[in-house]
Design an enzyme around this catalytic site. Structure first.
Site, PDB file in Angstrom:
ATOM      1  N   LYS A 172       0.780  -1.245   0.000  1.00 62.47           N
ATOM      2  CA  LYS A 172       0.000   0.000   0.000  1.00 62.47           C
ATOM      3  C   LYS A 172       0.816   1.302   0.000  1.00 62.47           C
ATOM      4  O   LYS A 172       0.447   2.262   0.681  1.00 62.47           O
ATOM      5  CB  LYS A 172      -0.940   0.025   1.218  1.00 62.47           C
ATOM      6  CG  LYS A 172      -2.020  -1.025   1.186  1.00 62.47           C
ATOM      7  CD  LYS A 172      -2.895  -0.995   2.414  1.00 62.47           C
ATOM      8  CE  LYS A 172      -2.178  -1.518   3.638  1.00 62.47           C
ATOM      9  NZ  LYS A 172      -3.070  -1.836   4.747  1.00 62.47           N
ATOM     10  N   ASP A 208      -5.759  -5.347  10.610  1.00 60.94           N
ATOM     11  CA  ASP A 208      -7.088  -4.702  10.620  1.00 60.94           C
ATOM     12  C   ASP A 208      -8.224  -5.698  10.370  1.00 60.94           C
ATOM     13  O   ASP A 208      -9.345  -5.509  10.854  1.00 60.94           O
ATOM     14  CB  ASP A 208      -7.159  -3.527   9.625  1.00 60.94           C
ATOM     15  CG  ASP A 208      -6.678  -3.865   8.227  1.00 60.94           C
ATOM     16  OD1 ASP A 208      -6.230  -5.009   8.003  1.00 60.94           O
ATOM     17  OD2 ASP A 208      -6.736  -2.984   7.345  1.00 60.94           O
TER      18      ASP A 208
HETATM   19  C1  BGC Z   1      -2.155  -5.672   3.819  1.00 62.60           C
HETATM   20  C2  BGC Z   1      -3.037  -6.365   4.816  1.00 62.60           C
HETATM   21  C3  BGC Z   1      -4.198  -5.484   5.204  1.00 62.60           C
HETATM   22  C4  BGC Z   1      -4.928  -4.981   3.969  1.00 62.60           C
HETATM   23  C5  BGC Z   1      -6.084  -4.062   4.295  1.00 62.60           C
HETATM   24  C6  BGC Z   1      -2.981  -5.144   2.647  1.00 62.60           C
HETATM   25  O1  BGC Z   1      -2.167  -4.399   1.789  1.00 62.60           O
HETATM   26  O2  BGC Z   1      -1.169  -6.534   3.325  1.00 62.60           O
HETATM   27  O3  BGC Z   1      -2.298  -6.736   5.959  1.00 62.60           O
HETATM   28  O4  BGC Z   1      -5.078  -6.214   6.013  1.00 62.60           O
HETATM   29  O5  BGC Z   1      -4.023  -4.312   3.131  1.00 62.60           O
HETATM   30  O6  BGC Z   1      -5.667  -2.953   5.014  1.00 62.60           O
END
Ligand code: BGC
Length: 465
Positions: A172, A208
């Site tokens: 992200k 989360d």
């Molecule tokens: C992460 C997860 C997270 C999800 C939603 C992903 O990019 O790897 O750990 O739960 O995003 O936030």
């Protein structure tokens, strides 16, 4: 306005005009058939099995990390907790009081994470977190207390217990050096120690999705799945201990279940989704800061949805299928079609284009868009968001069938699920189509999973001490 002059593009444009392709026909590769959705569901199940298996875990794209959360809340959790929530667009600090009868009080403050911190050294990130925590504790007058804290850290982590989580890889848009392979709780404690003026007890570190599940389970005891469709996408679910080959905790005197953080965002990183990925998905991936990673997430989540729509529109412009082949500088700019536009455009009543026109005006295309163009822009948004909803549904259907429980609440959170006007209904319909018909399910918007959920995981941990 800028017109395409490139000879090849012109040739493609006139060919498409001759063939009278509609936009919908041109974009068939963005439509997921029921058979394809079922195939994805089966492939995901296979990857989950491999993620849980001792010998196959390392090569599975879906890692299925053990969370060490085994007890779900029983509404008896009480007390005052701090929570930290890092993982989406914002960073938050929260103070939560859990009280009798599933009542709770929550104060929270949002702090920005500047871009240079998101991609700078890890110590900088954790110092920033500690600074925000201290600022919050002063403002809410808990500066002198040593409160239990739940840390929602929403990235893929290998957990070695409830309070130890090694980051496996950033996602992200985050990329801070010196954090991967390290325990993020330790990094947090070190940053707090560097300040030397506040004290906390970290009771739990969680994803989360786990927070989302726990938060809903507090009010709906049959909740067994937590899903996020926000900046990123992921899901967790309750798995039987006997299926978790990598389980290294006690097996006696504990519940025979544990929450598994699937990290389904990485599904497809080993090429199993190549038959459904399109040229737009490949461009998104190529131009991201983590190419080859999180391929399922890149087809679903809010960080990429708007950009997918933009790439499709640019292609249609190039082929002369929209706006009479006219373009604008802004539509050609990476990241300029925000994901919120998709929700806004699809919120217009059928046949009305109020939001659509506003978005096109913002992008410098207001003057060239006809009503047919606006209908086509809406079609593109619908195709991209429907595909995301259908992929998410294939994932949820996979988890529901795996668990085989007959009546399950699925907790869902994240900006796309919250703000897209049709995402919930699209998911309800598609999941019903894909699951074992004897299973009853419901999708519930989870209120504040990463805050209240973090407090609950911390509370359950305290309760069990
Ligand atoms: C992460 C997860 C997270 C999800 C939603 C992903 O990019 O790897 O750990 O739960 O995003 O936030």
């Amino acid at each position: 306005m800028r017109e395409y002059t490139d000879a090849n593009n012109k040739a493609a444009a006139s060919k498409n005009r001759r063939a009278k392709l509609t936009v919908r026909e041109r974009l068939q590769d963005l439509v997921l058939s029921t058979d394809q959705a079922l195939e994805i569901k089966n492939k995901l199940n296979h990857e989950i099995e491999r993620g849980l298996g001792k010998d196959t875990h390392d090569t599975s794209s879906v890692k299925c990390f053990i969370t060490y959360v085994q007890d779900l809340p029983n509404s008896k959790e009480r007390g005052k907790f701090l929570a930290l929530d890092l993982g989406g667009t914002n960073f938050r600090v929260l103070l939560i009081t859990l009280a009798e009868g599933a009542h709770f009080h929550m104060d929270s403050k949002i702090y920005a994470v500047p871009k240079d911190i998101m991609t700078g050294p890890g110590t900088g990130l954790f110092d920033h977190i500690a600074d925000c925590l201290a600022d919050f504790m002063k403002e809410y007058d808990v500066y002198k207390e040593k409160l239990p804290l739940g840390f929602t850290f929403s990235f893929p982590c290998v957990q070695e217990g409830l309070t130890k989580a090694r980051l496996s890889t950033w996602t992200k848009g985050f990329n801070c050096e010196g954090v991967e392979n390290n325990d993020v709780v330790k990094l947090l404690k070190e940053a707090i120690a560097r300040r030397g003026d506040i004290a906390i007890t970290v009771c739990a570190v969680l994803n989360d999705t786990t927070g989302t599940l726990m938060s809903s389970a507090w009010v709906k005891p049959n909740c067994r799945v937590g899903v996020i469709v926000g900046t990123g996408s992921n899901a967790c679910y309750v798995e039987k201990l006997e299926n978790v080959q990598l389980w290294d905790g006690p097996t006696e005197g504990v519940p025979d279940q544990v929450i598994i953080n699937t990290e389904w965002g990485a599904f497809g990183d080993n090429d199993v989704l190549e038959n459904i990925r399109t040229e737009y998905d490949r461009t998104i991936d190529r131009e991201s800061i983590n190419p080859g990673k999180q391929l399922f997430e890149k087809m679903i989540s809010g960080m990429y949805m708007g950009e997918l729509v933009r790439l499709v529109l640019v292609k249609l412009i190039r082929e002369g299928l929209i706006f009479g082949g006219k373009s604008s500088d802004l539509i050609q700019e990476k990241g300029r079609f925000y994901t919120k536009y998709v929700s806004e455009i699809e919120s217009d009543k059928q046949g009305e284009y109020h939001s659509c026109l506003q978005v096109l005006e913002e992008l410098g295309l207001g003057g060239v868009a006809t009503e047919t163009d606006m209908a086509d822009v809406r079609t593109v948004c619908e195709l991209v968001s429907r595909r995301a909803a259908h992929l998410t549904s294939a994932g949820v259907a996979c988890l529901l069938d795996r668990m085989g429980e007959k009546d399950v609440t699925v907790a869902v959170d994240g900006s796309v699920y919250r703000f897209h006007p049709h995402f919930h209904h699209l998911m309800m319909d598609k999941i019903s189509e894909l699951i074992d018909p004897s299973i009853k399910f419901d999708l519930m918007l989870s209120e504040d999973g990463s805050g209240r959920g973090a407090a609950l995981v911390a509370a359950v941990a305290c309760r069990d001490r």
